[in-house]
Structures are given as structure tokens and as C-alpha cells.
Design a protein around this motif. Structure first.
Motif, PDB file in Angstrom:
ATOM      1  N   PRO A   1      25.616  83.272  39.650  1.00 42.88           N
ATOM      2  CA  PRO A   1      26.426  83.629  40.813  1.00 42.88           C
ATOM      3  C   PRO A   1      25.995  84.957  41.432  1.00 42.88           C
ATOM      4  O   PRO A   1      25.480  85.844  40.749  1.00 42.88           O
ATOM      5  CB  PRO A   1      27.842  83.738  40.227  1.00 42.88           C
ATOM      6  N   ALA A   2      26.212  85.076  42.733  1.00 44.89           N
ATOM      7  CA  ALA A   2      25.904  86.328  43.422  1.00 44.89           C
ATOM      8  C   ALA A   2      26.843  87.422  42.937  1.00 44.89           C
ATOM      9  O   ALA A   2      27.967  87.166  42.496  1.00 44.89           O
ATOM     10  CB  ALA A   2      26.042  86.145  44.923  1.00 44.89           C
ATOM     11  N   ALA A   3      26.380  88.656  42.993  1.00 39.91           N
ATOM     12  CA  ALA A   3      27.175  89.801  42.543  1.00 39.91           C
ATOM     13  C   ALA A   3      27.358  90.786  43.684  1.00 39.91           C
ATOM     14  O   ALA A   3      26.473  90.976  44.519  1.00 39.91           O
ATOM     15  CB  ALA A   3      26.487  90.487  41.363  1.00 39.91           C
ATOM     16  N   GLN A   4      28.516  91.437  43.677  1.00 40.32           N
ATOM     17  CA  GLN A   4      28.828  92.485  44.648  1.00 40.32           C
ATOM     18  C   GLN A   4      28.752  93.827  43.924  1.00 40.32           C
ATOM     19  O   GLN A   4      29.648  94.153  43.153  1.00 40.32           O
ATOM     20  CB  GLN A   4      30.233  92.275  45.215  1.00 40.32           C
ATOM     21  N   ILE A   5      27.701  94.593  44.169  1.00 38.69           N
ATOM     22  CA  ILE A   5      27.553  95.816  43.386  1.00 38.69           C
ATOM     23  C   ILE A   5      28.144  97.041  44.057  1.00 38.69           C
ATOM     24  O   ILE A   5      28.340  98.082  43.424  1.00 38.69           O
ATOM     25  CB  ILE A   5      26.080  96.079  43.033  1.00 38.69           C
ATOM     26  N   GLY A   6      28.452  96.983  45.341  1.00 40.49           N
ATOM     27  CA  GLY A   6      29.076  98.110  46.015  1.00 40.49           C
ATOM     28  C   GLY A   6      28.163  99.324  46.130  1.00 40.49           C
ATOM     29  O   GLY A   6      26.948  99.236  45.995  1.00 40.49           O
ATOM     30  N   VAL A   7      28.774 100.481  46.340  1.00 35.76           N
ATOM     31  CA  VAL A   7      27.992 101.685  46.642  1.00 35.76           C
ATOM     32  C   VAL A   7      27.672 102.523  45.400  1.00 35.76           C
ATOM     33  O   VAL A   7      26.761 103.354  45.443  1.00 35.76           O
ATOM     34  CB  VAL A   7      28.724 102.581  47.663  1.00 35.76           C
TER      35      VAL A   7
ATOM     36  N   GLU B   1      42.884  97.933  32.556  1.00 37.80           N
ATOM     37  CA  GLU B   1      42.075  97.188  31.600  1.00 37.80           C
ATOM     38  C   GLU B   1      42.783  95.944  31.075  1.00 37.80           C
ATOM     39  O   GLU B   1      44.006  95.878  30.986  1.00 37.80           O
ATOM     40  CB  GLU B   1      41.699  98.092  30.429  1.00 37.80           C
ATOM     41  N   HIS B   2      41.955  94.940  30.725  1.00 37.01           N
ATOM     42  CA  HIS B   2      42.442  93.696  30.141  1.00 37.01           C
ATOM     43  C   HIS B   2      43.536  93.045  30.986  1.00 37.01           C
ATOM     44  O   HIS B   2      44.541  92.546  30.464  1.00 37.01           O
ATOM     45  CB  HIS B   2      42.945  93.930  28.717  1.00 37.01           C
ATOM     46  N   THR B   3      43.349  93.067  32.283  1.00 34.83           N
ATOM     47  CA  THR B   3      44.236  92.353  33.192  1.00 34.83           C
ATOM     48  C   THR B   3      43.410  91.334  33.974  1.00 34.83           C
ATOM     49  O   THR B   3      42.176  91.418  34.025  1.00 34.83           O
ATOM     50  CB  THR B   3      44.913  93.294  34.195  1.00 34.83           C
ATOM     51  N   ARG B   4      44.098  90.398  34.577  1.00 40.79           N
ATOM     52  CA  ARG B   4      43.411  89.403  35.405  1.00 40.79           C
ATOM     53  C   ARG B   4      42.598  90.107  36.496  1.00 40.79           C
ATOM     54  O   ARG B   4      41.442  89.746  36.764  1.00 40.79           O
ATOM     55  CB  ARG B   4      44.436  88.459  36.036  1.00 40.79           C
ATOM     56  N   GLU B   5      43.176  91.118  37.097  1.00 44.43           N
ATOM     57  CA  GLU B   5      42.518  91.824  38.192  1.00 44.43           C
ATOM     58  C   GLU B   5      41.240  92.528  37.706  1.00 44.43           C
ATOM     59  O   GLU B   5      40.220  92.544  38.402  1.00 44.43           O
ATOM     60  CB  GLU B   5      43.477  92.838  38.801  1.00 44.43           C
ATOM     61  N   SER B   6      41.285  93.093  36.498  1.00 47.74           N
ATOM     62  CA  SER B   6      40.116  93.770  35.945  1.00 47.74           C
ATOM     63  C   SER B   6      39.009  92.775  35.619  1.00 47.74           C
ATOM     64  O   SER B   6      37.816  93.047  35.847  1.00 47.74           O
ATOM     65  CB  SER B   6      40.521  94.542  34.690  1.00 47.74           C
ATOM     66  N   TYR B   7      39.370  91.614  35.086  1.00 45.76           N
ATOM     67  CA  TYR B   7      38.375  90.593  34.772  1.00 45.76           C
ATOM     68  C   TYR B   7      37.730  90.026  36.037  1.00 45.76           C
ATOM     69  O   TYR B   7      36.516  89.784  36.076  1.00 45.76           O
ATOM     70  CB  TYR B   7      39.015  89.467  33.960  1.00 45.76           C
ATOM     71  N   LEU B   8      38.540  89.813  37.072  1.00 49.02           N
ATOM     72  CA  LEU B   8      37.979  89.333  38.340  1.00 49.02           C
ATOM     73  C   LEU B   8      37.008  90.359  38.923  1.00 49.02           C
ATOM     74  O   LEU B   8      35.940  90.004  39.422  1.00 49.02           O
ATOM     75  CB  LEU B   8      39.102  89.047  39.336  1.00 49.02           C
ATOM     76  N   ALA B   9      37.363  91.642  38.836  1.00 49.91           N
ATOM     77  CA  ALA B   9      36.483  92.684  39.341  1.00 49.91           C
ATOM     78  C   ALA B   9      35.169  92.696  38.572  1.00 49.91           C
ATOM     79  O   ALA B   9      34.082  92.843  39.157  1.00 49.91           O
ATOM     80  CB  ALA B   9      37.166  94.048  39.244  1.00 49.91           C
ATOM     81  N   ALA B  10      35.235  92.538  37.248  1.00 48.76           N
ATOM     82  CA  ALA B  10      34.022  92.514  36.439  1.00 48.76           C
ATOM     83  C   ALA B  10      33.123  91.342  36.826  1.00 48.76           C
ATOM     84  O   ALA B  10      31.903  91.493  36.956  1.00 48.76           O
ATOM     85  CB  ALA B  10      34.382  92.435  34.959  1.00 48.76           C
ATOM     86  N   ALA B  11      33.726  90.180  37.009  1.00 46.45           N
ATOM     87  CA  ALA B  11      32.936  89.011  37.389  1.00 46.45           C
ATOM     88  C   ALA B  11      32.302  89.194  38.760  1.00 46.45           C
ATOM     89  O   ALA B  11      31.128  88.863  38.973  1.00 46.45           O
ATOM     90  CB  ALA B  11      33.817  87.759  37.374  1.00 46.45           C
ATOM     91  N   ARG B  12      33.058  89.732  39.704  1.00 43.39           N
ATOM     92  CA  ARG B  12      32.505  89.962  41.042  1.00 43.39           C
ATOM     93  C   ARG B  12      31.357  90.963  41.009  1.00 43.39           C
ATOM     94  O   ARG B  12      30.439  90.887  41.827  1.00 43.39           O
ATOM     95  CB  ARG B  12      33.613  90.435  41.977  1.00 43.39           C
ATOM     96  N   GLN B  13      31.395  91.894  40.054  1.00 46.19           N
ATOM     97  CA  GLN B  13      30.326  92.876  39.928  1.00 46.19           C
ATOM     98  C   GLN B  13      29.133  92.342  39.133  1.00 46.19           C
ATOM     99  O   GLN B  13      28.173  93.074  38.905  1.00 46.19           O
ATOM    100  CB  GLN B  13      30.865  94.140  39.262  1.00 46.19           C
ATOM    101  N   GLY B  14      29.201  91.093  38.716  1.00 38.88           N
ATOM    102  CA  GLY B  14      28.047  90.479  38.075  1.00 38.88           C
ATOM    103  C   GLY B  14      28.027  90.517  36.573  1.00 38.88           C
ATOM    104  O   GLY B  14      26.982  90.226  35.964  1.00 38.88           O
ATOM    105  N   ALA B  15      29.148  90.862  35.921  1.00 39.92           N
ATOM    106  CA  ALA B  15      29.179  90.796  34.466  1.00 39.92           C
ATOM    107  C   ALA B  15      29.012  89.349  34.026  1.00 39.92           C
ATOM    108  O   ALA B  15      29.797  88.481  34.413  1.00 39.92           O
ATOM    109  CB  ALA B  15      30.498  91.368  33.933  1.00 39.92           C
ATOM    110  N   GLY B  16      27.997  89.086  33.213  1.00 43.05           N
ATOM    111  CA  GLY B  16      27.782  87.738  32.705  1.00 43.05           C
ATOM    112  C   GLY B  16      28.586  87.452  31.456  1.00 43.05           C
ATOM    113  O   GLY B  16      28.738  86.297  31.055  1.00 43.05           O
TER     114      GLY B  16
END
Length: 413
Positions: free
Chosen positions: A27-33, A77-92
């Protein structure tokens, strides 16, 4: 240059592709600034030039990038929002630290007794009353710090799920609950902490699988006496973690179970050998073994060779154990790193981006290279040594965009 397959499996301390995951483009990743902020802050040299050339390219998720508690640099940490952010940033690979509730259900929390720091429990009188230790205000006259102790084992799963996650922190100088809960480090943020959806371990499996990522659950050391309430043993706890992946139909090659307790790793290797093949021994022997020193192999008990001989494949030390100052103000692999690799152990260090600004040399995570750490850009210099000189499997990070950017840029995809 070693290439990484999106379908990654660790076998005898090496990397091999070919898991049951469908062979599709990552999947594509959003790495930001932030990654390029770190590049800009680097000392001039070949690495900085190499990384600068990656600006403007497309980035993809990679298993080299491991979401430590999700993306807790800025998300609870360890919330749905944190996991979604990690996935969007490309954590495999994404981590759920696993603790248990009063009704013996597994949930995602960094420590069994951290609810007073990571949730709004103290602002919920009906649930705060169930805490092991209620809020005690600071007393400046005696020098007593404010305190509380609220554990997952104080609550049922339903009660736990009713809480809201917040950024980890507590103000120990506070005299009120409200002020005590305002303990977020100044270099983090509460900007994304208005919602923190807590998850059971089973819910984390469903979410992370839906995101197409792999799993690294950490069995947290209990802070209550085991067997819990007379019948729930440490072995039951360790087996329950594996059982929830089996029940969900998650293949063993997609799971990297972790523990600081070697007895848990041995249990998985012996009782759950398919999942035990990728069990991760988290190394905190510097804190638990008197005389332990990363420069003295004789002080490591068990030795690297002994760990490998009993079936341990992956060792996960803190960042600082793997490095030492090199020539001309650089960084080089430590004796610990060299010995681990010589024994055939895979390495996964923790945790990048866990420190604040590095202008003063960094904190505990940088202790061996504090004298050569002078800028935030040294985050990437350290990462380069870990990846290309030591050959780590992946790196835990509180902001996975950084590790995703680096892995893509230098070809560890």
C-alpha cells in the motif's frame, strides 16, 4: 543492496519472502513533512545527499517500519486512531502490547497498570473508584509527588472499553485530578488526542488485518500476583495470546509475539512452535542482570550462542545497545550487535522517535552515542547504521513515517 519483499518472513535469523499474504504491491504511504525535516537537519555528507534525492517520489508500506504502540509521537498509544496513523505512515507491522482485564480478556495497553496515565479513568468517578490506588495529590511541604495506580485487571473488558485514550503522561506536581492528567510532554501534542478508541486484542487483530499489516503483540509482564485470582497462570496468559491469532485464522508467519520474559518465549517455542518460530525476546538484561555490559560478552546470560541454541531467532534490544561512537564523530556497531549477528540472531531495536529533540544528545535511548548526537538529523544517521551496517530486520518507531521513508529511499522495500 539487500531487497525486502512485502511478503516477509523471518527464518533462522534471515529474511525470506513467500508468506501466505497475497503477492500484491504494498500500500501507498503518507510520510508527511517530518522525514524531510530530519534530512534537512542532518550533517552534510553522502547520506544526506542520498536521502535528499528521494524528495518527490512515491512511498510504500514496508515491514522494516514497525509501529511502536501505533504512532504515539502524536496519537494516543494503542488506540484505533494511533494504529490507523501508523498504517497510513507505511508501518508494515503494528504492535499491540497485551494486558488482561479482571474478566481475563486481552486488551492493548503498554502496561497492565498505566490507565491513570493513558486514559481518562481518573475523570470517571465510578471507574476511578475501582483503581488499585486512587489519586493522591502532591504535597509540596513534604516533597510527596502526586500518584495513582489504575490497572486493566481492575476493570472488566466492558468497563475498559468505555474509557477514552489520552496521550501518555501525568503531572506529578499536581494537586488536582484535572492537572494530574495534563502530563503530555511538551514535544508531543494533544492535537490528535480528542478521541482515543481503546481496543481489545481481538479487535486489534481485526483492524490490523483489515489494513493489510502484520502483527507484533507483546505479552506484558503482569503487575499482579500470578496465578491471577488463583487459576490464571502465566502459561495460560501466554497461550491465550497465541490462541486469539489461531482463532482469527492469522498465519504464524504474519505474527511476531514478543516478551521481556524469556520463559514466555521458551513457552511459545515449545508449546506453539509455529508461532514460536518468530517469537521475539525483548532484551532488558541491562536492567535485570547485575554486571551486564554491552562491551562484555561474558556478562550476557544467557549468551547469544545459548539463546540461538535453545531456539530463539529474534532479539529486540533498545537502540543504544547496538551502537557506540565511531571515528570522526560517527556511529558504529557495538560488540553486542556483532555478537548477536555472529550467533545468527535477527535484531529489531526499539524505539526510534521515542526521544524528544536531540540537540542535547538525546535521552536513555541514545546513551551510548550521546556525545556524538547533536541534531535531530542524527535520527537518520543512527537508522542508517542499524540498517546497512548491522542489518536489523526492522525498527520500532513512534513515528513510522521516518522508518518508512528511509527504507523506501535506500531500497529496503
Amino acid at each position: 543492496m539487500r531487497r525486502w519483499s512485502w511478503a516477509l518472513a523471518v527464518v533462522i535469523g534471515t529474511l525470506a519472502s513467500g508468506t501466505t499474504a497475497q503477492e500484491t504491491a504494498p500500500p501507498a504511504a503518507q510520510i508527511g513533512v517530518r522525514p524531510f525535516y530530519l534530512v534537512d537537519a542532518m550533517k552534510d555528507g553522502p547520506l544526506k545527499t542520498e536521502l535528499q534525492r528521494c524528495e518527490g517520489r512515491t512511498f510504500h508500506a514496508t515491514p522494516f517500519s514497525i509501529g511502536h504502540r501505533g504512532a504515539p509521537l502524536q496519537f494516543p498509544e494503542h488506540t484505533r486512531e494511533s494504529y490507523l496513523a501508523a498504517a497510513r505512515q507505511g508501518a508494515g507491522v503494528i504492535e499491540c502490547d497485551v494486558a488482561f482485564t479482571r474478566d481475563r480478556q486481552l486488551v492493548c495497553r503498554h502496561a497492565q497498570c498505566d490507565l491513570h496515565r493513558t486514559t481518562d479513568i481518573l475523570a470517571r468517578p465510578e471507574l476511578a473508584a475501582k483503581c488499585t490506588g486512587g489519586f493522591t495529590p502532591a504535597d509540596p511541604a513534604t516533597g510527596t509527588e502526586a500518584s495513582a495506580q489504575c490497572c486493566t485487571s481492575d476493570l472488566t473488558l466492558a468497563e475498559f472499553k468505555s474509557l477514552n485514550g489520552k496521550m501518555d503522561g501525568a503531572d506529578t506536581s499536581a494537586t488536582t485530578v484535572e492537572d494530574y492528567m495534563k502530563g503530555t510532554e511538551a514535544w508531543r501534542t494533544d492535537l490528535y488526542a480528542t478521541t482515543g478508541t481503546l481496543l481489545s486484542h481481538k479487535e486489534s487483530i481485526d483492524l490490523i488485518r483489515s489494513l493489510g499489516r502484520k502483527f507484533t503483540p507483546e505479552l506484558k509482564q503482569p503487575e499482579v500476583a500470578m496465578p491471577f485470582e488463583g487459576g490464571y497462570t502465566q502459561e495460560d496468559y501466554a497461550s491465550q495470546l497465541i490462541a486469539e491469532y489461531e482463532e482469527a485464522g492469522v498465519p504464524p508467519e504474519d505474527v511476531y509475539p514478543q516478551s521481556f520474559l524469556l520463559q514466555d518465549v521458551r513457552h511459545w517455542i515449545e508449546r506453539h512452535p509455529d508461532y514460536g518460530l518468530q517469537a521475539v525476546y525483548l532484551d532488558d538484561r541491562d536492567e535485570t542482570q547485575p554486571g551486564f555490559a554491552i562491551t562484555e560478552p561474558a556478562s550476557w546470560q544467557p549468551s547469544m550462542q545459548d539463546l540461538a541454541a535453545e531456539g530463539v531467532k529474534i532479539l529486540a534490544p533498545p537502540l543504544w545497545m547496538l551502537v557506540e561512537p565511531g571515528e570522526d564523530g560517527g556511529i558504529r556497531p557495538s560488540a553486542y550487535a556483532r555478537e548477536a549477528k555472529a550467533a545468527g540472531l535477527g535484531l529489531i531495536p526499539w524505539s526510534l522517535e521515542r526521544s524528544g529533540p536531540l540537540a542535547d544528545g538525546g535521552d536513555w535511548y541514545y546513551q551510548t552515542i550521546k556525545d556524538v548526537t547533536t541534531t535531530d538529523g542524527d535520527t537518520l544517521a543512527l537508522l542508517d547504521v542499524l540498517a546497512r551496517e548491522i542489518g536489523v530486520i526492522g525498527v520500532f518507531s513512534d513515528w513510522p513515517a521516518t522508518t518508512t521513508f528511509y527504507a523506501n529511499c535506500v531500497g529496503l522495500e
